[in-house]
Design a protein around this motif. Sequence first.
Motif, PDB file in Angstrom:
ATOM      1  N   LEU A  10       0.825  -1.208   0.000  1.00 23.06           N
ATOM      2  CA  LEU A  10       0.000   0.000   0.000  1.00 23.06           C
ATOM      3  C   LEU A  10       0.864   1.265   0.000  1.00 23.06           C
ATOM      4  N   LEU A  13       2.180   1.921  -3.360  1.00 20.51           N
ATOM      5  CA  LEU A  13       1.152   2.432  -4.264  1.00 20.51           C
ATOM      6  C   LEU A  13       0.845   3.895  -3.988  1.00 20.51           C
ATOM      7  N   LEU A  14       0.797   4.253  -2.708  1.00 25.91           N
ATOM      8  CA  LEU A  14       0.473   5.644  -2.362  1.00 25.91           C
ATOM      9  C   LEU A  14       1.529   6.593  -2.897  1.00 25.91           C
ATOM     10  N   LEU A  16       3.445   6.025  -5.448  1.00 23.39           N
ATOM     11  CA  LEU A  16       3.267   6.029  -6.900  1.00 23.39           C
ATOM     12  C   LEU A  16       2.159   7.011  -7.307  1.00 23.39           C
ATOM     13  N   PHE A  17       1.033   6.958  -6.588  1.00 24.37           N
ATOM     14  CA  PHE A  17      -0.084   7.821  -6.954  1.00 24.37           C
ATOM     15  C   PHE A  17       0.232   9.284  -6.694  1.00 24.37           C
ATOM     16  N   MET A  18       1.013   9.525  -5.642  1.00 26.91           N
ATOM     17  CA  MET A  18       1.380  10.910  -5.348  1.00 26.91           C
ATOM     18  C   MET A  18       2.168  11.489  -6.520  1.00 26.91           C
ATOM     19  N   VAL A  19       3.099  10.683  -7.034  1.00 25.35           N
ATOM     20  CA  VAL A  19       3.863  11.131  -8.204  1.00 25.35           C
ATOM     21  C   VAL A  19       2.931  11.246  -9.406  1.00 25.35           C
ATOM     22  N   GLY A  20       2.052  10.244  -9.549  1.00 24.03           N
ATOM     23  CA  GLY A  20       1.157  10.207 -10.698  1.00 24.03           C
ATOM     24  C   GLY A  20       0.259  11.411 -10.787  1.00 24.03           C
ATOM     25  N   LEU A  21      -0.172  11.934  -9.636  1.00 23.64           N
ATOM     26  CA  LEU A  21      -1.072  13.092  -9.627  1.00 23.64           C
ATOM     27  C   LEU A  21      -0.418  14.322 -10.231  1.00 23.64           C
ATOM     28  N   GLN A  22       0.919  14.361 -10.219  1.00 24.10           N
ATOM     29  CA  GLN A  22       1.614  15.540 -10.739  1.00 24.10           C
ATOM     30  C   GLN A  22       1.755  15.476 -12.257  1.00 24.10           C
ATOM     31  N   ARG A  23       1.334  14.352 -12.853  1.00 26.10           N
ATOM     32  CA  ARG A  23       1.600  14.174 -14.276  1.00 26.10           C
ATOM     33  C   ARG A  23       0.323  14.135 -15.080  1.00 26.10           C
TER      34      ARG A  23
ATOM     35  N   PHE B 291     -10.535   6.287  -6.719  1.00 23.81           N
ATOM     36  CA  PHE B 291      -9.393   7.187  -6.907  1.00 23.81           C
ATOM     37  C   PHE B 291      -8.994   7.245  -8.383  1.00 23.81           C
ATOM     38  N   SER B 295      -9.482  10.937 -10.149  1.00 25.70           N
ATOM     39  CA  SER B 295      -8.319  11.793  -9.932  1.00 25.70           C
ATOM     40  C   SER B 295      -7.647  12.204 -11.231  1.00 25.70           C
ATOM     41  N   VAL B 297      -5.485  10.323 -12.955  1.00 23.77           N
ATOM     42  CA  VAL B 297      -4.132   9.806 -13.144  1.00 23.77           C
ATOM     43  C   VAL B 297      -4.043   8.875 -14.353  1.00 23.77           C
ATOM     44  N   LEU B 315      -6.540  10.107  -1.952  1.00 17.84           N
ATOM     45  CA  LEU B 315      -5.269   9.464  -1.620  1.00 17.84           C
ATOM     46  C   LEU B 315      -5.045   9.490  -0.105  1.00 17.84           C
ATOM     47  N   MET B 318      -7.463   7.120   1.504  1.00 10.62           N
ATOM     48  CA  MET B 318      -7.026   5.735   1.357  1.00 10.62           C
ATOM     49  C   MET B 318      -5.903   5.422   2.336  1.00 10.62           C
ATOM     50  N   LEU B 326      -4.801  -2.143   7.298  1.00  9.80           N
ATOM     51  CA  LEU B 326      -3.693  -3.074   7.076  1.00  9.80           C
ATOM     52  C   LEU B 326      -2.704  -3.030   8.242  1.00  9.80           C
ATOM     53  N   LEU B 373       1.494   4.126 -15.491  1.00 11.45           N
ATOM     54  CA  LEU B 373       1.736   5.124 -14.449  1.00 11.45           C
ATOM     55  C   LEU B 373       3.090   4.896 -13.780  1.00 11.45           C
ATOM     56  N   ASP B 376       5.914   5.922 -16.124  1.00  9.11           N
ATOM     57  CA  ASP B 376       5.959   7.372 -16.241  1.00  9.11           C
ATOM     58  C   ASP B 376       6.571   7.982 -14.982  1.00  9.11           C
ATOM     59  N   ALA B 377       6.158   7.457 -13.813  1.00  6.20           N
ATOM     60  CA  ALA B 377       6.669   8.003 -12.565  1.00  6.20           C
ATOM     61  C   ALA B 377       8.170   7.762 -12.413  1.00  6.20           C
TER      62      ALA B 377
END
Lengths: 182, 658, 159
Positions: A10, A13-14, A16-23, B291, B295, B297, B315, B318, B326, B373, B376-377
Motif C-alpha cells: 500500500l 502504491l500511495l 506512486l499515486f502521489m507522483v502520478g497526480l503531478q503528471r 481514486f 483523480s 491519473v 489518496l 485511502m 492493514l 503510471l 511514467d513516474a
Amino acid sequence: MRYAIPIAVLAGLLVLFMVGLQRDPRLVPSPLVSKPAPAFDLPTLDGTPPRMRTADLRGAPVLVNFFASWCAGCQDEHPYLMELARSGRVRLVGVDYKDAADDVHAWLGRHGNPYASVLADADGRTGIDWGVYGVPETFVLDAAGTIVYKQIGPMTQQAFEHNIMPLIGNRESGNGNRGGQP
Amino acid sequence: MIPEFGHFALILALAVALLQASLPLIGWRRRDARLLGFATSAAHGQFVCVAVAYGCLTYAFVTKDFSVAYVAQNDHSLLPLIYRISAVWGAHEGSLLLWVTILAGWTLAVSIFNRRLPADMSALVLSALGAVSVGFYLFILLTSNPFTRLVPVPEEGRDLNPILQDPGLAIHPPMLYMGYVGFSVAFAFAIAALITGRLDAAWARWTRPWTTTAWMFLTMGITLGSWWAYKELGWGGWWFWDPVENASFMPWLAGTALIHSLAVTEKRGLLKGWTVLLAILAFSLSLLGTFLVRSGVLVSVHAFATDPSRGEFILGFMAVVVGGALGLYAWRAPRLATSAELKLFSREGLLLFNNVFLLAAAGGVLLGTLYPLVLDALGLGKLSVGPPYFNAVFLPLIVPLLLLVGLAAVVPWKRGEAAPAWRRLRIPAAAAVVAAVLLPLATYGRLPAFAVAGSLLAAWTVFAAVQDVWKRVRSKPSLAAGIAGVPRAVWGMTLAHVGLGVWALGVSYVVSFGAEKDVRLAPNAGADLGGYTFTFRDEKETQGPNYLAQRGTVTVERGGSLVTTLYPEKRQFPSQGTVMTQSSIDAGLMRDLYVSLGEGYEDGSWSLRVYVKPMVRLIWGGGVLMFLGGGLAASDRRYRLARAAERSAAQASEAALA
Amino acid sequence: MPSARFAVRFLLCAALLVPTFHIAAQVESAKPPIVLDAQQEARYRALLPELRCLVCQNESLADSQASLAADLRYEIRGLYAKGASDEDVKKFLTDRYGEFVLYRPSLSARTALLWAGPFLLALAGLAMVLALVRRARRSAAPPPVPDAEALRKILDEAK
C-alpha cells in the motif's frame, strides 16, 4: 513479518499515486526529440518561395508551430506568438494543418500573422510524419535542424522562458537573461 | 432555500457519522453498553440526514433549479423527467452523494439485521462504517459540494451528457455503488474481528450474506455497464479493458475470492487471516477504483471532471482507511493463525486454488492498469497497456478456474478421493466433450479451436454444477421433496456457476463467430455479412425530445426474406453542441444484428458499421444468472436460523457487559 | 495545469462525441480508396484494434472517429498495399508517436515485469498453497486444546 507485506505494498502504491497526480497521462512525449526534423516539402501560403523543405529551416533556431484556423487552442496561444514575433527573439514558421486556404487567410487577417513563413499541410500528411496528434503543437529546432523540444498544446510564456530559451537562447545571445525586456 | 437545507443535512450527517465512529469505540474500551448501543441510533440518524440531503438535490434537479451550479451543469429544461432524476448521479458531485447515501443505507441495514449479534461486534462494525462515512462526507463537503450556488443564475442548464441519457446507464451507477459500497460491510466486519479478536466460524457466517449481497449487486452493475457500452458506444464491443471497467472488475475478482474463502472459514475454521485480508482488499480495491476514476491519473473513457485536489483527498483518505486497516492487520492477524488439517484434494484445498487464480487475475488487471503510471513516474517513458495485453494474461488464468469449478462441486470438505470424484464427474465430462464438438458444428458448421475450448469449458461448468444438484435431488424419495430439500445456498451457488458457464459460452461464440464490416452504401445498396444482407434504404431527419437525429433505415434479409429493419441514428444535442451515434440492434438469443451510422456523404451515401454477434446475449445472461444466484445464496435460511440461535449468545454477552 | 481547452477536446471525443465543426468527412471522401488483397486486408483488420488512437486515447484506431485516426488508417492501408509487414507498420507509428500507440506493449526489459507479473503471482500463490498444505501435514493430529483466541475469550468472559 509477512503480515506486514500488504501495508508495504500500500505504501508503495500511495507514493506512486502521489507522483502520478503531478503528471498528465494524456501527454505523449515525442520520439522525435533530439533527432533531425523529418523531411517535408510543402507549398507556402503566400507563394514566396513557392515551396519549402526541411533544409530551409536550418541556420538558426526556429519554432515550427502546427496550427489551424478551426482549432480553439491555437487562438489561445496566438497573442503570445504575436508577442514573440514582435520581440524578434526567434524565427517562427507556421504549418497550417488540415485547413482550407480561404479559412486560414481570413483567420490570420483577423488575428495577425506572427509567422516568417506559413506552410500548408492540407492533407495532414506532414503532420503525421512529425507525429502531430492535436494542434497546436510546436517543435523547437536548433540551428542544425535537430528537434530539441516539443510543446504539446498552446505555447505559453512559461513554457517558452523555462523550457525553450535554455535550449536555444545561449547560442543566440550568450546570456539567457532577458527578463527586463518590454 | 432547499439546497441550503440539503447542505445543512449533509453537515449534520457528518456530525452524526463522527459520533457513530467514535462513541462505540470508547464504549468498547470502557465496556459501556449505552455507548455501544448508541451506534444503532446513530446509524438511523445518519441515514435520515443523508436521505434528506439526497432528496433536496433530486428536488433541485426535478424543479430545474439552475441557481445550483451542479444542477446547471447537468440538467436542462428539455430533459425528460426520468433523466432529470438520474442526472443527480450523472457527474462527480452527485454520484458521490449517491455513494454516501447508499453507504448510509447499508449501515442502516446492518444496524437492523445485526440486532442478534453480540453488542460489541455489532457496535464496532457500525463504528467502522461510520469512519468510512466520515471520510466521504468530508470529501463531498470540502472538495465536491453539489449544493454550491451559481451567481448569476443561468437561463438554461448545460444538460446531462447525452451519452448518459439511456435507461441502462440510469441504473448502472446505483447497482455498481451498491456493490462497491457493500464491500464496506465486509471490511467493517474484518475491522471488528481484528479489534475484538473474535474471528471464528460464527464471524464468517455473519459476514457471508453481506458479502454475497454486495457481490451480487456489483455483478449486476458490471453487467449493466457492459450492456450499455455495447449498445451505446457503437463499437459493438462488450468489454474494453478501460481503466474504469478495470476499476470495477478488480473488486469483483477480490470479492469473488472472498466469498469462497469465507465458505472455507465458516465450514472449516481455516484461512482466518487470509479471509480478513481479502475482506480488507475487496473494499480497498473499491476505493482504489474511485481514486483512479476521479483523480485523472489514468486516461479513461469516463469523463469525470478531474481535479488534483480531489485526487489528493482520496489518496489521503485511502492512506488513513486502508493503511489503518492493514496496520491493524499486521498487528493483530499473527495471533489469529490456526493450523488445522488441510488436504490438497478437498473442497477447501480446491477453493484455495480458486483464490490463487482469482487474485492472480486481479493482480494482472491491477498491474496492467497501473503499469503506464509506474513507468511514467520512474521516468521510463510512456506506453499503453490495452486489450491485447489483458486478454493474453486473463485467459490463461481464467481457464484453470473454470476447470476447478466443476471439480470442487463434487469433492467433499476435509478430504476427497479421486475415484468417487471421477465416478460422479465422468458423465458431465463426457457430455461436455460431446457438447464442445456438437455445439459449434450444429450452429456454424465449423470447429474453430477457441469455440471448441470455450464450449468445452462452458458445458463442463454447467453440467458439473447441475450434476451436484441432481445428486442431491435424487437422494430424496420424490422429486418435489428433493427440490425442496436442496438449500437455497446450493441453488444459489449452482445458478452462479451455471452463469459463469453461460458467460464463457457467449464469449467464445462472439470471439469465434462474430463478424463485422465497415461499408459505405448508397441508398438501396447492400452488403453481405455472416449470411445476412444489410441494405441501406434511406436517411431522414427526425426530432427527439432534446435532440435532432439523422435516422437511417437499414433492412436485413436472409435468404431473400426480411429478417428485421434497423434504424441507427446520429443524434445532435444542441445544448452541448455534440453528435452521438445511436446504434440499432435486433437482439436474439442466437445472434444480434447491429448497425451503427458513421458519416454521411454528399452523394447521399453513408458509411455504416454492421455486425453479427452470435450469442452475445449470453454474456449478460451469465451476469444475470450470477446476480440471481447471489440473491438466492444470501437469503438462505441458514443465516436467519443462525441469527435466532445467536440471540441467546448476544444476550449472554450483554449481560456480561452490564 | 495544461490548457483547459486542450483537455476539453479530449473529453469530447472520450465519450465518442464529435465536435460539430468537424471537417474530416469531406477531406476523407476526397481520397481514392486503397484496395488491399485478402491477406493484406486480414492483417490490416487484425492489427488496427491493437493500435491506440492519440486523439481519443481510450479508443483504438479501429474504433476512433477522430480525423487523425482516419488519416492514420489511410496511411496504414497504404503501407500494407506497398507490401509492408506488421512490424513495418508498427515501426512507422512508433517512430512518430512512440510506444504509446501500441496497445500490446512489446516485450523488453522495461515490460518484462508487466508480462511475467500475473503468472509469477499465480506461481507464488500455488507455492504458498503447497507450503500451507505441507505445514498442515507436519502439524497433523493437532493437540486437542482450544486455540489461544478461544482461550482468551473464555478468560475474558470469566472476568
